[in-house]
Design an enzyme around this catalytic site. Sequence first.
Site, short mmCIF file in Angstrom:
data_model
loop_
_atom_site.label_atom_id
_atom_site.label_comp_id
_atom_site.label_asym_id
_atom_site.label_seq_id
_atom_site.Cartn_x
_atom_site.Cartn_y
_atom_site.Cartn_z
N TYR A 1 37.09 40.40 43.40
CA TYR A 1 36.96 40.48 44.85
C TYR A 1 35.93 39.46 45.34
O TYR A 1 36.10 38.82 46.37
CB TYR A 1 36.56 41.89 45.28
CG TYR A 1 37.60 42.92 44.93
CD1 TYR A 1 38.67 43.15 45.76
CD2 TYR A 1 37.52 43.64 43.74
CE1 TYR A 1 39.65 44.08 45.43
CE2 TYR A 1 38.49 44.57 43.40
CZ TYR A 1 39.55 44.78 44.25
OH TYR A 1 40.52 45.69 43.91
N ARG B 1 33.39 43.72 50.11
CA ARG B 1 34.03 45.02 50.40
C ARG B 1 35.19 44.85 51.38
O ARG B 1 36.24 45.49 51.25
CB ARG B 1 33.01 46.00 50.99
CG ARG B 1 32.07 46.57 49.94
CD ARG B 1 31.11 47.53 50.58
NE ARG B 1 31.77 48.77 50.96
CZ ARG B 1 31.80 49.84 50.17
NH1 ARG B 1 31.18 49.82 49.02
NH2 ARG B 1 32.42 50.93 50.56
N CYS C 1 48.26 41.13 45.16
CA CYS C 1 46.92 41.70 45.24
C CYS C 1 46.56 42.43 43.94
O CYS C 1 45.39 42.70 43.68
CB CYS C 1 46.80 42.63 46.44
SG CYS C 1 47.98 43.99 46.41
#
Length: 260
Positions: A132, A146, A163
């Site tokens: 991420y 986040r 993803c």
Amino acid sequence: MTAGRDLQRDLRALGDVRAPTGLSGAVLARLGLGVAYATLDTVIGRVFVAYTPRGAVAVRRASSPRAFEADFQKTFGRAVRPAPAPPAWLARALASPGARRKLPVDLGGRSAFERAVLKKALDIPAGEVRSYAWVAREIGRPAAVRAVGSALGRNPVPLLIPCHRVVRSDGTISDFIFGPTAKRVLLRHEGVDPDALARLGREGVRYLGSDTTRIYCFPTCRAARRISAPHRVPFRSERQAATAGYRPCRLCRPALARPA
Ligand SMILES: [Zn+2]
């Protein structure tokens, strides 16, 4: 003044107008527009894919066509009709997710940030994963880790936009729209070993370098996979790699290249 008041009243009234339910769907269907859907078999089972002439709008799993139609209507406020057969581009795109950069996906209604995150996921090749934090840094929002996770969690077209190739920095397979089990199945199918990733993570290994090229990579990078065991050098951090005189790989970009 009267004209202004009339206009205001008319504008307010516009908000009260409701088209009869199903009308727009029927009209659009007759024009060959609107939203159609097809079912396709994938390694994680049957999925429903809704699409418009502009591209795919949703990939979902559902217990039945009726359940999918109801879910779609609820989520998007639009009717969806079954197509006689899935278009060829859709079957091709699902067979090799992310392989086509110009994937016909309709991301209308998404924020610029969400579009940037989703498009970045398309850059991750099959058989590789990124974190991420990597996605956040690549789109120029390094602190938004986040928010990247949330944007990927709202990916309207999982599988088509891969993803599932984004995991935690420590190699942990995090959650996925279709659940972590499906994520592991997809990654394994593409040649990633989630257990090996987790093992490296537990050992604190974030990167692998080659002592012949003095380049370091994410462990799943296709360049890292070519490093033979005797030449493989594990690193726990960017700093450790840089201190040892290693440069970040240009394929997987584990760090921004420092200006020479
Ligand atoms: Zn690399």
